[in-house]
Design an enzyme around this catalytic site. Structure first.
Site, PDB file in Angstrom:
ATOM      1  CG  HIS A 144      -2.098   0.916   1.025  1.00  0.00           C
ATOM      2  ND1 HIS A 144      -2.043   2.255   1.312  1.00  0.00           N
ATOM      3  CD2 HIS A 144      -3.325   0.667   0.511  1.00  0.00           C
ATOM      4  CE1 HIS A 144      -3.208   2.794   1.002  1.00  0.00           C
ATOM      5  NE2 HIS A 144      -3.999   1.864   0.500  1.00  0.00           N
ATOM      6  CG  ASP A 178      -8.179  -4.621  -3.683  1.00  0.00           C
ATOM      7  OD1 ASP A 178      -9.410  -4.547  -3.751  1.00  0.00           O
ATOM      8  OD2 ASP A 178      -7.425  -3.719  -4.079  1.00  0.00           O
TER       9      ASP A 178
END
Ligand code: ACO
Length: 393
Positions: free
Chosen positions: A269, A320
């Protein structure tokens, strides 16, 4: 890295706008240092543990306060009533090639919805808010309708008595979901609702900053969300899980990907350098649903991947990763995962677009020019074909 731009001003080039603060907002805050996420000041863990439904979060994002029971009920009725899709747009979905990706269909049909909206052409703040609420309602309805069209099944109208999560599952599968499933869908929706200045939200704000209408801004956001480095990662996670037959194969599969310099989808991320707080909730639900559906192996493979990637690369799963197995357990085909993500993130996009309109300045960054200056201009009649150009016969 210090460089000079074409005006000879000293500039810092931040690739990927890493760390650039490009807007001021109180909608949400991604605290990368402490691995926290806040919606309108509320910690995501409290939101996940205590909200009654996703629509409660939508109300919070659009109004800044949590609703009372009465306000929530009125808002839910209003949102569900707006889920209706114009017949012309349904017809469009029916003629789009069935091989098209659901995110492409969604982008096309959201753009088309602008032509049929009762507030079309009115870009006042009030009309934009009405259109925004309509899009929050219509996007999940478009996604479920497309699923039914692809299966040659009747499109179902939303049930006014059901909340958004239950309605989505009902409109997909044709039956009112059991409580575990509707709660899992609620959790998916409320965890994906907003996330600071992520790529798709930024793209929505860039379009809104030109004073383009809300459908244009949401179309931009949908195009951006589709990419595998953003919302498209969840579909790739399931593709990877399907390629691994059992837990014993995980080591070799992941090591070989890493050795080839490939990225493991659903990991990493830009802002969080520790665990994404949303992954914690989805991991738990993934374990529960995989167990209930008799597909515990899928969770075990996922968990092993998580351990290996953390050990080898020091990288944690993002939202996700476990969203893929949760959606799988809810009977959603992988091609639709990103569209389900969009069915929730639309609420954050709308909040940000309205925020941008209310305190607008055109978003227009600059670039460092690396080309030449004042090259000699040769008129077309005197230009020679370079020797390297293949001779056309
Ligand atoms: N697998 C393997 N290595 C990775 C991964 C990954 N998933 N993510 C980052 N890295 C490595 C990079 O190779 C790079 O290593 P290097 O310094 O040795 O070259 C390092 O970590 C830093 O990576 P960047 O690309 O600079 O990080 P950035 O902040 O630009 O990217 C991103 C963030 C795009 C999310 C990245 O982690 C990635 O590609 N992840 C996989 C796709 C994904 O899951 N996207 C969903 C993100 S969440 C969301 O959008 C909802």
């Amino acid at each position: 890295m210090k460089k000079f731009n074409s005006n000879n001003h000293e500039v810092n080039i931040l690739r990927g706008l890493d760390g650039v603060v490009a807007a001021e907002t109180d909608i949400s805050f991604v605290d990368g240092v402490h691995a926290d996420l806040y919606y309108k000041g509320y910690n995501i863990h409290d939101i996940a543990d205590h909200t009654t439904s996703y629509v409660e979060v939508v109300y919070l994002l659009l109004n800044g306060e949590l609703p009372t029971r009465k306000q929530l009920k009125e808002f839910r009725v209003k949102v569900v009533a707006e889920m209706r899709i114009p017949t012309q747009v349904i017809k469009m979905m029916e003629i789009i090639p069935p091989s098209s990706h659901p995110m492409d269909v969604l982008r096309t049909t959201v753009s088309a919805l602008s032509q049929f909206d009762s507030d079309s052409g009115d870009n006042s703040q009030k009309a934009s808010r009405r259109k925004g609420i309509r899009l929050i309602a219509q996007i999940p309805a478009l996604v479920a309708s497309l699923y039914r069209i692809r299966r040659k099944e009747n499109i179902l109208s939303p049930d006014p008595h059901l909340n958004m999560a239950k309605n989505i599952l009902y409109m997909f599968h044709g039956n009112v979901p059991e409580e575990t499933h509707s709660r899992a869908m609620d959790l998916l929706l409320l965890l994906h609702a907003d996330h600071g200045l992520n790529a798709s939200t930024f793209s929505a704000r860039v379009t809104a900053s030109t004073q383009a209408d809300i459908h244009a801004a949401v179309s931009s956001a949908l195009g951006t969300l589709k990419g595998p480095l953003h919302g498209g990662a969840n579909e790739r996670v399931m593709k990877m899980l399907m390629e691994i037959n059992n837990v014993e194969e995980v080591d070799e599969y992941i090591n070989s990907m890493l050795a080839q310099g490939q990225r493991i989808m659903g990991f990493g991320h830009r802002v969080y350098k520790n665990e994404d707080p949303r992954a914690k909730h989805l991991r738990k639900v993934s374990e529960e649903l995989c167990g209930l559906s008799g597909n515990r192996k899928l969770y075990q493979i996922s968990h092993k991947i998580e351990n290996i990637v953390l050990k080898k690369k020091g990288i944690y799963p993002n939202v996700d990763f476990y969203s893929a197995t949760v959606q799988h357990a809810l009977g959603i085909p992988k091609e639709f995962y990103t569209a389900i993500f969009a069915s929730s993130r639309i609420s954050g996009w709308v909040a940000h677009i309205l925020d941008q309109y209310s305190n607008n300045r055109l978003i227009r960054p600059t670039s460092k020019y690396t080309g030449e200056y004042n090259k000699k201009f040769v008129p077309i009649a005197r230009r020679k074909t370079p020797d390297t150009t293949p001779v056309q016969r």
